[in-house]
Design a protein around this motif. Structure first.
Motif, PDB file in Angstrom:
ATOM      1  N   TRP A  95      25.518  58.930  21.435  1.00 35.27           N
ATOM      2  CA  TRP A  95      24.153  58.531  21.757  1.00 35.27           C
ATOM      3  C   TRP A  95      23.551  57.794  20.552  1.00 35.27           C
ATOM      4  CZ3 TRP A  95      22.460  57.332  26.165  1.00 35.27           C
ATOM      5  CH2 TRP A  95      23.043  57.915  27.289  1.00 35.27           C
ATOM      6  N   ASP A  96      22.383  57.222  20.742  1.00 35.16           N
ATOM      7  CA  ASP A  96      21.774  56.374  19.712  1.00 35.16           C
ATOM      8  C   ASP A  96      20.792  57.149  18.845  1.00 35.16           C
ATOM      9  OD1 ASP A  96      20.097  56.829  21.861  1.00 35.16           O
ATOM     10  OD2 ASP A  96      19.034  54.930  21.638  1.00 35.16           O
ATOM     11  N   VAL A  97      20.985  58.468  18.785  1.00 31.65           N
ATOM     12  CA  VAL A  97      20.157  59.298  17.898  1.00 31.65           C
ATOM     13  C   VAL A  97      21.123  60.181  17.127  1.00 31.65           C
ATOM     14  CG1 VAL A  97      18.095  59.268  19.346  1.00 31.65           C
ATOM     15  CG2 VAL A  97      19.831  61.009  19.761  1.00 31.65           C
ATOM     16  N   GLY A  98      20.700  60.770  16.022  1.00 30.83           N
ATOM     17  CA  GLY A  98      21.609  61.601  15.229  1.00 30.83           C
ATOM     18  C   GLY A  98      22.769  60.771  14.699  1.00 30.83           C
ATOM     19  N   GLN A  99      23.925  61.425  14.523  1.00 31.92           N
ATOM     20  CA  GLN A  99      25.113  60.740  14.004  1.00 31.92           C
ATOM     21  C   GLN A  99      26.325  60.917  14.911  1.00 31.92           C
ATOM     22  OE1 GLN A  99      25.365  62.640  10.098  1.00 31.92           O
ATOM     23  NE2 GLN A  99      24.332  60.891   9.145  1.00 31.92           N
ATOM     24  N   GLY A 100      26.124  61.577  16.052  1.00 33.06           N
ATOM     25  CA  GLY A 100      27.288  61.852  16.895  1.00 33.06           C
ATOM     26  C   GLY A 100      28.357  62.594  16.119  1.00 33.06           C
ATOM     27  N   ALA A 101      27.943  63.596  15.342  1.00 32.07           N
ATOM     28  CA  ALA A 101      28.896  64.324  14.494  1.00 32.07           C
ATOM     29  C   ALA A 101      29.762  65.260  15.340  1.00 32.07           C
ATOM     30  CB  ALA A 101      28.154  65.095  13.414  1.00 32.07           C
ATOM     31  N   GLU A 129      34.361  77.327  19.861  1.00 28.14           N
ATOM     32  CA  GLU A 129      33.291  78.313  20.048  1.00 28.14           C
ATOM     33  C   GLU A 129      32.047  77.541  20.530  1.00 28.14           C
ATOM     34  OE1 GLU A 129      30.208  80.909  19.847  1.00 28.14           O
ATOM     35  OE2 GLU A 129      30.200  79.243  18.431  1.00 28.14           O
ATOM     36  N   GLY A 130      31.464  77.999  21.657  1.00 25.61           N
ATOM     37  CA  GLY A 130      30.499  77.144  22.338  1.00 25.61           C
ATOM     38  C   GLY A 130      29.036  77.530  22.243  1.00 25.61           C
ATOM     39  N   SER A 131      28.682  78.518  21.413  1.00 25.89           N
ATOM     40  CA  SER A 131      27.304  79.022  21.478  1.00 25.89           C
ATOM     41  C   SER A 131      26.259  78.069  20.906  1.00 25.89           C
ATOM     42  CB  SER A 131      27.208  80.390  20.782  1.00 25.89           C
ATOM     43  OG  SER A 131      27.471  80.245  19.407  1.00 25.89           O
ATOM     44  N   LYS A 132      26.657  77.129  20.041  1.00 27.83           N
ATOM     45  CA  LYS A 132      25.646  76.273  19.406  1.00 27.83           C
ATOM     46  C   LYS A 132      25.691  74.801  19.853  1.00 27.83           C
ATOM     47  CE  LYS A 132      26.750  77.452  15.085  1.00 27.83           C
ATOM     48  NZ  LYS A 132      27.822  78.456  15.304  1.00 27.83           N
ATOM     49  N   TYR A 133      26.756  74.421  20.568  1.00 28.12           N
ATOM     50  CA  TYR A 133      26.950  73.000  20.898  1.00 28.12           C
ATOM     51  C   TYR A 133      25.718  72.383  21.562  1.00 28.12           C
ATOM     52  CZ  TYR A 133      29.302  68.837  22.797  1.00 28.12           C
ATOM     53  OH  TYR A 133      29.670  67.559  23.107  1.00 28.12           O
ATOM     54  N   PHE A 134      25.163  73.083  22.546  1.00 28.90           N
ATOM     55  CA  PHE A 134      24.050  72.488  23.290  1.00 28.90           C
ATOM     56  C   PHE A 134      22.701  72.621  22.568  1.00 28.90           C
ATOM     57  CE2 PHE A 134      27.340  72.772  26.544  1.00 28.90           C
ATOM     58  CZ  PHE A 134      27.318  71.455  26.988  1.00 28.90           C
ATOM     59  N   ASP A 135      22.710  73.210  21.368  1.00 24.56           N
ATOM     60  CA  ASP A 135      21.508  73.159  20.528  1.00 24.56           C
ATOM     61  C   ASP A 135      21.352  71.752  19.929  1.00 24.56           C
ATOM     62  OD1 ASP A 135      21.586  75.864  21.040  1.00 24.56           O
ATOM     63  OD2 ASP A 135      21.854  76.484  18.952  1.00 24.56           O
ATOM     64  N   TYR A 136      22.498  71.093  19.670  1.00 24.65           N
ATOM     65  CA  TYR A 136      22.499  69.807  18.956  1.00 24.65           C
ATOM     66  C   TYR A 136      22.823  68.611  19.850  1.00 24.65           C
ATOM     67  CZ  TYR A 136      23.247  73.219  15.212  1.00 24.65           C
ATOM     68  OH  TYR A 136      23.155  74.298  14.374  1.00 24.65           O
ATOM     69  N   HIS A 137      23.457  68.901  20.976  1.00 22.02           N
ATOM     70  CA  HIS A 137      23.992  67.908  21.911  1.00 22.02           C
ATOM     71  C   HIS A 137      22.970  66.817  22.261  1.00 22.02           C
ATOM     72  CE1 HIS A 137      25.331  67.105  26.252  1.00 22.02           C
ATOM     73  NE2 HIS A 137      26.446  66.909  25.590  1.00 22.02           N
ATOM     74  N   HIS A 138      23.334  65.552  21.971  1.00 18.30           N
ATOM     75  CA  HIS A 138      22.505  64.384  22.351  1.00 18.30           C
ATOM     76  C   HIS A 138      21.132  64.379  21.677  1.00 18.30           C
ATOM     77  CE1 HIS A 138      24.909  63.988  26.420  1.00 18.30           C
ATOM     78  NE2 HIS A 138      25.682  64.020  25.361  1.00 18.30           N
ATOM     79  N   THR A 139      21.052  64.938  20.469  1.00 19.54           N
ATOM     80  CA  THR A 139      19.766  64.986  19.766  1.00 19.54           C
ATOM     81  C   THR A 139      19.857  64.308  18.395  1.00 19.54           C
ATOM     82  OG1 THR A 139      20.120  66.971  18.411  1.00 19.54           O
ATOM     83  CG2 THR A 139      19.415  67.332  20.693  1.00 19.54           C
ATOM     84  N   PRO A 140      18.695  64.045  17.801  1.00 20.92           N
ATOM     85  CA  PRO A 140      18.695  63.522  16.416  1.00 20.92           C
ATOM     86  C   PRO A 140      19.304  64.527  15.434  1.00 20.92           C
ATOM     87  CG  PRO A 140      16.535  63.253  17.450  1.00 20.92           C
ATOM     88  CD  PRO A 140      17.344  64.133  18.361  1.00 20.92           C
ATOM     89  N   ALA A 141      19.519  65.774  15.865  1.00 22.40           N
ATOM     90  CA  ALA A 141      20.048  66.809  14.961  1.00 22.40           C
ATOM     91  C   ALA A 141      21.570  66.916  14.989  1.00 22.40           C
ATOM     92  CB  ALA A 141      19.440  68.168  15.311  1.00 22.40           C
ATOM     93  N   ASP A 142      22.252  66.082  15.784  1.00 19.30           N
ATOM     94  CA  ASP A 142      23.729  66.134  15.798  1.00 19.30           C
ATOM     95  C   ASP A 142      24.248  65.342  14.600  1.00 19.30           C
ATOM     96  OD1 ASP A 142      26.415  66.244  16.255  1.00 19.30           O
ATOM     97  OD2 ASP A 142      26.385  65.152  18.159  1.00 19.30           O
TER      98      ASP A 142
END
Ligand SMILES: [Zn+2]
Length: 476
Positions: free
Chosen positions: A292-298, A428-441
């Protein structure tokens, strides 16, 4: 050889009995694990002491940055990944053209203008149209789902519809609740337009928020009119919901420059560690190079791409050339429409019968857990799953032992109907959707040790699948 093999099996059975007696995990090592134990140990040890993956990910995230479809940054990432594969000694390094679409966000804002003024945090959804230059100003109606929208009757006409449907929290048994609520992001604008709404907002698809907006793709399909669609944060969605429930009219002004610019060219990146005796047989490993065009796609999906790049380099450096070919594929245009995955399946239709397995990592770079496996032929899937369970016993030391049946990963999914065994690299999947597609990835969310463990798991699995005597899913 046979004697050595039998002796190893004997020792292992003994360990099995001990672990069973103490009630620990009862994963059963079989003939494949026994045959590849020493190579697996070498690969894992080397991966855990190499900074290559972290160095590569740092370049992708910090020097290139986010990589949306149709952007110059994505072109740079594709060039860079090809150059890395060449530098690391891979064969047949090339790019394969893929037609994608170019969608540009531009400037955007969202402000509550009544009953008080307050800026809200908003991200347009991918493929959404924009607003007129002055924006759209209208009252908000909040609905939880399709039924509540239906009950409004004419009540959405001329309004901004906000879908406020909470994503269930992560559950260690059931996984994330993403699948429960992502449909409002995908279909919300069409549903709202059918009821005469002028714009559509969705509560960000996440179970945990620090007022972070989550973008993602949407589809108008056969919507009567294309209305702007954007995500607001959980906090802002809840605020508006509370206010409207108390009978207060909340009026928003939404401004979006978002624009679809039509077709553009991009490319899948391909490079190979050629097999020694069956180079025509292929094990695909990879991730998607766009973000996506936000964050870094880390985590999404820089990590997946880097695991594949680092895996083949590691094997090459160790002098471990498997019998079959390990092919790295970095797919383009996943986020906005799975363009690269679909094109790969078309371009390689002639050699899919020689695809032994195709795996992608697109669940983040958190601690590795194992693999999902899928195949349209259920008996081959079951046979493959049993072999994968055998192989995963070699990865207990990095805490990865899971094998689950019936699912793969996005970019390899177009290969599944063609009979290819597809695999998803699971973490481990508990945090992925906290950052997913956001400026925080961003890079700081990737734990260096966990990244190394992921390379250890992917390199070990790829090597064994490409080298073991029997083809995955077949008895001998
Ligand atoms: Zn992804």
């Amino acid at each position: 050889m046979r004697n050595v093999h039998t002796r190893r099996l004997g020792v292992h059975r003994l360990i099995m009995l001990v672990t069973m007696a103490t009630g620990a995990s009862a994963a059963v090592a079989g003939p494949i694990a026994d045959a590849y134990r020493s190579q697996a140990d070498r690969i894992i040890d080397a991966a855990l002491t190499s900074d290559d993956a972290y160095t590569k990910l740092q370049h992708l995230c910090d020097d290139i940055g986010h990589r949306i479809c149709g952007s110059e940054a994505l072109d740079r990432a594709i060039e860079w990944a090809s150059a890395e594969l060449r530098k690391d000694g891979m064969s047949n390094v090339h790019t394969e053209p893929v037609e994608v679409i170019r969608w540009v966000r531009g400037n955007e804002s969202c402000e509550m203008v009544a009953p008080r003024r307050q800026p809200l945090v908003m991200l347009a959804l991918g493929k959404s149209v924009g607003t007129p230059p002055d924006g759209i100003t209208a009252p908000v109606v909040v609905v939880a789902d399709e039924d509540e929208l239906e009950k409004l009757g004419d009540g959405a006409k001329g309004k901004i519809v906000l879908f406020n449907n909470p994503m269930p929290p992560y559950d260690s048994e059931k996984g994330s609740g993403y699948g429960h609520t992502v449909r409002f992001r995908t279909n919300g604008a069409r549903l709202a337009a059918e009821k005469g709404a002028v714009a559509c907002l969705v509560r960000s698809v996440t179970a945990h928020s620090l007022r972070t907006p989550h973008t993602g793709t949407m589809n108008y399909k056969d919507a009567p009119v294309q209305i702007p669609a954007a995500a607001v944060t959980v906090e802002d969605a809840e605020t508006i919901d509370r206010m409207t429930k108390r009978g207060i009219e909340v009026v928003l002004n939404i401004k979006m420059d978002a624009k679809n610019h039509g077709p553009a060219m991009s490319a899948n990146v391909v490079g190979e560690l050629r097999g020694s005796t069956h180079p025509e047989q292929i094990v695909v490993i990879g991730g998607h190079i766009d973000s996506w065009d936000v964050g870094q796609g880390a985590h999404d999906d820089g990590g997946g791409c880097i695991m594949a790049l680092a895996s083949v380099k590691l094997l090459k450096d160790l002098g471990l050339q498997p019998k079959r070919t390990i092919r790295v594929v970095l797919w383009t245009g996943e986020e906005i429409g799975l363009f690269g995955g679909k094109q790969y399946a078309k371009d390689h239709a002639d050699e899919l019968a020689n695809h032994v397995a195709a795996m992608e990592s697109d669940s983040g770079a958190f601690a590795p857990k194992g693999y999902g496996v899928d195949c349209k032929d259920e008996s081959r899937m079951k046979a493959a799953a049993d072999q994968l369970r055998d192989i995963m016993t070699l990865m207990e030391k990095i805490g990865a032992t899971d094998v689950s049946e019936g699912h793969g990963a996005p970019d390899v999914s177009p290969l599944q109907p063609e009979g290819v065994i597809v695999m998803g690299h699971e973490v481990e999947g508990s945090k992925y959707f906290d950052y997913h597609h956001t400026p925080a990835d961003t890079m700081d969310k990737v734990n260096p040790l966990e990244l190394k463990q992921n390379v250890a798991m992917m390199a070990t699995m790829a090597y064994i699948l490409a080298d073991m005597p029997q083809r995955l899913g077949e008895k001998d």
